[in-house]
Design an enzyme around this catalytic site. Structure first.
Site, PDB file in Angstrom:
ATOM      1  N   THR A   6      34.784   7.420  21.551  1.00 59.08           N
ATOM      2  CA  THR A   6      35.700   6.496  22.219  1.00 59.08           C
ATOM      3  C   THR A   6      37.028   7.174  22.542  1.00 59.08           C
ATOM      4  OG1 THR A   6      36.533   4.238  22.215  1.00 59.08           O
ATOM      5  CG2 THR A   6      36.531   5.369  20.085  1.00 59.08           C
ATOM      6  N   LYS A  38      36.140  10.537  25.589  1.00 57.38           N
ATOM      7  CA  LYS A  38      34.906  10.253  26.338  1.00 57.38           C
ATOM      8  C   LYS A  38      34.574  11.335  27.372  1.00 57.38           C
ATOM      9  CE  LYS A  38      34.798   5.217  25.957  1.00 57.38           C
ATOM     10  NZ  LYS A  38      34.794   3.936  26.683  1.00 57.38           N
ATOM     11  N   ASP A  44      28.742   1.982  28.969  1.00 54.24           N
ATOM     12  CA  ASP A  44      29.741   1.039  29.496  1.00 54.24           C
ATOM     13  C   ASP A  44      29.318   0.524  30.869  1.00 54.24           C
ATOM     14  OD1 ASP A  44      31.513   1.155  27.364  1.00 54.24           O
ATOM     15  OD2 ASP A  44      32.689   2.794  28.218  1.00 54.24           O
ATOM     16  N   GLY A  48      43.961  -0.262  36.606  1.00 57.52           N
ATOM     17  CA  GLY A  48      43.863   0.909  35.739  1.00 57.52           C
ATOM     18  C   GLY A  48      43.083   2.019  36.408  1.00 57.52           C
ATOM     19  N   GLY A  93      41.775   4.753  34.148  1.00 54.74           N
ATOM     20  CA  GLY A  93      41.208   5.570  33.075  1.00 54.74           C
ATOM     21  C   GLY A  93      39.680   5.485  33.066  1.00 54.74           C
ATOM     22  N   ALA A 101      37.632   3.454  31.575  1.00 53.90           N
ATOM     23  CA  ALA A 101      37.055   2.116  31.752  1.00 53.90           C
ATOM     24  C   ALA A 101      37.113   1.724  33.230  1.00 53.90           C
ATOM     25  CB  ALA A 101      37.811   1.108  30.895  1.00 53.90           C
ATOM     26  N   GLY A 147      36.774  -9.113  26.833  1.00 55.50           N
ATOM     27  CA  GLY A 147      35.886  -7.955  26.828  1.00 55.50           C
ATOM     28  C   GLY A 147      34.750  -7.967  25.810  1.00 55.50           C
TER      29      GLY A 147
HETATM   30  N1  LIG Z   1      35.069  -4.250  26.374  1.00 58.63           N
HETATM   31  C1  LIG Z   1      34.552  -3.042  26.304  1.00 58.63           C
HETATM   32  O1  LIG Z   1      33.391  -2.832  25.946  1.00 58.63           O
HETATM   33  C2  LIG Z   1      35.399  -1.875  26.707  1.00 58.63           C
HETATM   34  C3  LIG Z   1      34.800  -0.674  27.144  1.00 58.63           C
HETATM   35  C4  LIG Z   1      35.637   0.391  27.539  1.00 58.63           C
HETATM   36  C5  LIG Z   1      37.007   0.243  27.455  1.00 58.63           C
HETATM   37  N2  LIG Z   1      37.544  -0.937  27.009  1.00 58.63           N
HETATM   38  C6  LIG Z   1      39.001  -1.127  26.924  1.00 58.63           C
HETATM   39  O2  LIG Z   1      39.571  -0.830  28.184  1.00 58.63           O
HETATM   40  C7  LIG Z   1      40.891  -0.331  27.996  1.00 58.63           C
HETATM   41  C8  LIG Z   1      41.095   0.950  28.801  1.00 58.63           C
HETATM   42  O3  LIG Z   1      40.263   1.957  28.259  1.00 58.63           O
HETATM   43  P1  LIG Z   1      40.216   3.425  28.914  1.00 58.63           P
HETATM   44  O4  LIG Z   1      39.188   4.181  28.176  1.00 58.63           O
HETATM   45  O5  LIG Z   1      40.105   3.356  30.390  1.00 58.63           O
HETATM   46  O6  LIG Z   1      41.682   3.981  28.564  1.00 58.63           O
HETATM   47  P2  LIG Z   1      42.446   5.184  29.251  1.00 58.63           P
HETATM   48  O7  LIG Z   1      41.464   6.189  29.761  1.00 58.63           O
HETATM   49  O8  LIG Z   1      43.515   5.574  28.306  1.00 58.63           O
HETATM   50  O9  LIG Z   1      43.122   4.533  30.587  1.00 58.63           O
HETATM   51  C9  LIG Z   1      44.097   3.542  30.475  1.00 58.63           C
HETATM   52  C10 LIG Z   1      44.598   3.141  31.866  1.00 58.63           C
HETATM   53  O10 LIG Z   1      45.546   2.088  31.686  1.00 58.63           O
HETATM   54  C11 LIG Z   1      46.778   2.447  32.346  1.00 58.63           C
HETATM   55  N3  LIG Z   1      47.884   1.905  31.596  1.00 58.63           N
HETATM   56  C12 LIG Z   1      48.159   2.081  30.279  1.00 58.63           C
HETATM   57  N4  LIG Z   1      49.301   1.436  29.961  1.00 58.63           N
HETATM   58  C13 LIG Z   1      49.750   0.867  31.100  1.00 58.63           C
HETATM   59  C14 LIG Z   1      50.875   0.071  31.426  1.00 58.63           C
HETATM   60  N5  LIG Z   1      51.787  -0.280  30.501  1.00 58.63           N
HETATM   61  N6  LIG Z   1      51.032  -0.338  32.713  1.00 58.63           N
HETATM   62  C15 LIG Z   1      50.130  -0.009  33.659  1.00 58.63           C
HETATM   63  N7  LIG Z   1      49.028   0.738  33.423  1.00 58.63           N
HETATM   64  C16 LIG Z   1      48.856   1.171  32.152  1.00 58.63           C
HETATM   65  C17 LIG Z   1      46.785   3.957  32.337  1.00 58.63           C
HETATM   66  O11 LIG Z   1      47.661   4.369  33.350  1.00 58.63           O
HETATM   67  P3  LIG Z   1      48.301   5.857  33.314  1.00 58.63           P
HETATM   68  O12 LIG Z   1      47.187   6.786  33.716  1.00 58.63           O
HETATM   69  O13 LIG Z   1      49.405   5.754  34.284  1.00 58.63           O
HETATM   70  O14 LIG Z   1      48.756   6.092  31.892  1.00 58.63           O
HETATM   71  C18 LIG Z   1      45.317   4.253  32.624  1.00 58.63           C
HETATM   72  O15 LIG Z   1      45.059   4.108  34.001  1.00 58.63           O
HETATM   73  C19 LIG Z   1      41.075  -0.134  26.488  1.00 58.63           C
HETATM   74  O16 LIG Z   1      41.794  -1.233  25.973  1.00 58.63           O
HETATM   75  C20 LIG Z   1      39.646  -0.147  25.963  1.00 58.63           C
HETATM   76  O17 LIG Z   1      39.558  -0.629  24.622  1.00 58.63           O
HETATM   77  C21 LIG Z   1      36.762  -1.983  26.632  1.00 58.63           C
END
Ligand SMILES: NC(=O)c1ccc[n+]([C@@H]2O[C@H](COP(=O)([O-])OP(=O)(O)OC[C@H]3O[C@@H](n4cnc5c(N)ncnc54)[C@H](OP(=O)(O)O)[C@@H]3O)[C@@H](O)[C@H]2O)c1
Length: 275
Positions: A44, A48, A89, A113, A115, A117, A244
């Site tokens: 995670t 990833k 995912d 977003g 990232g 996800a 989620g």
């Molecule tokens: N429900 C599920 O099964 C599941 C599966 C996967 C992920 N998720 C959840 O999805 C979320 C994202 O995961 P990820 O793996 O994609 O994380 P990640 O790779 O760290 O990406 C996070 C994204 O959010 C943006 N972001 C963070 N803080 C922000 C803010 N204050 N304002 C605007 N944008 C912001 C980041 O922008 P920057 O690039 O500009 O920093 C980036 O685009 C997490 O909470 C994770 O737990 C849930």
């Protein structure tokens, strides 16, 4: 959730949390080959994508669509154990949206977003022939994400011949442009960590949800709390919405089946998640 699945399937297995720094990642993955009786692993945030060089192979889907792996399986080979990466995912989100009858081909899916996800959400949009848009605080990063999908976009059923995928990015700070994108959105997917551990935090001004069509579906990938401020507001506006947890359940269920070859006991896993 996984331990509930093991118990329900009468497997004497444990699921352990191994907190791992980037520096320790190579050794951690190598240990999977050496330790006895390992069924597999999840990966995670933030590993990833970083885990890919330490695996022997990854499924074409995980490489092509997301460049991100969240599940590892072990395969016995003459030269030793092979580690295979998967991404559960993408099918998990696909399953959630299908169950919600959230779309038909050509409808707009807007992702907050950029990232890992968000990549999974764009992959699902293209697989389903939907029309992906990105809302990002760093629009350049959204354009990069969409550019990586360009080869697949050429074949997407939702694509118009004149479309430029990389233009489908809106600056989160541009409220007017954001409102305009939401007006045409069928599915809004919140894929930032904003709202985690907070009932108040929201990635966008909640009043903007009023711009969504009445039959739109809002999905927040954040699962802790199960109902975020975004979901609460969407429901208050009369929209369909979900936190989620269902995606978490389905990605875990898919991982369980990959590790064990058994059907996932969804009821027990769901009950464990709700506790
Ligand atoms: N429900 C599920 O099964 C599941 C599966 C996967 C992920 N998720 C959840 O999805 C979320 C994202 O995961 P990820 O793996 O994609 O994380 P990640 O790779 O760290 O990406 C996070 C994204 O959010 C943006 N972001 C963070 N803080 C922000 C803010 N204050 N304002 C605007 N944008 C912001 C980041 O922008 P920057 O690039 O500009 O920093 C980036 O685009 C997490 O909470 C994770 O737990 C849930």
């Amino acid at each position: 959730m996984q331990e509930a699945a093991f118990r329900a399937s009468q497997l004497a297995a444990r699921y352990e949390l191994w907190e791992t720094t980037s520096e320790a990642l190579a050794a951690r993955i190598a240990a999977l080959r050496a330790l006895p009786d390992i069924l597999g692993a999840n990966v995670t945030i933030p590993h990833k994508t970083g885990v890919l060089p330490f695996l022997d192979a990854a499924t074409p889907e995980s490489l092509y669509f997301t460049q991100a792996v969240n599940t590892i399986t072990l395969e016995a080979a003459p030269a030793g154990i092979r580690l295979i990466g998967h991404n559960t995912d993408v099918p998990a989100l696909q399953r959630v949206l299908r169950e919600e009858h959230a779309w038909s081909a050509g409808k707009r899916l807007t992702v907050l977003g950029t990232g890992g996800a968000a990549r999974a959400a764009v992959a699902v949009a293209l697989l389903e022939g939907a029309d992906p848009w990105i809302v990002a605080r760093r629009p350049a990063s959204g354009r990069n994400l969409l550019a990586a999908f360009a080869p697949h976009w050429q074949h997407s059923p939702g694509r118009q011949p004149t479309d430029d995928l990389e233009e489908r990015v809106v600056d989160l700070a541009n409220t007017e442009a954001l409102a305009a994108v939401l007006e045409g959105t069928s599915v809004l997917i919140q894929a930032t960590p904003i709202g985690t551990g907070s009932r108040a935090a929201s990635p966008l001004p909640l009043r903007l949800l009023k711009q969504l069509p009445p039959d739109a579906f809002v999905f927040d990938m954040v699962y802790n709390p199960p109902v975020t401020a975004l979901i609460e507001a969407a429901l208050a506006f009369g929209l369909r919405a979900s936190g989620g947890l269902p995606m978490l359940l389905y990605q875990g269920a898919a991982a369980f089946t990959l590790w064990t070859g058994l059907p996932a006991p969804l009821d027990q896993m769901r009950a464990a998640l709700r506790q």
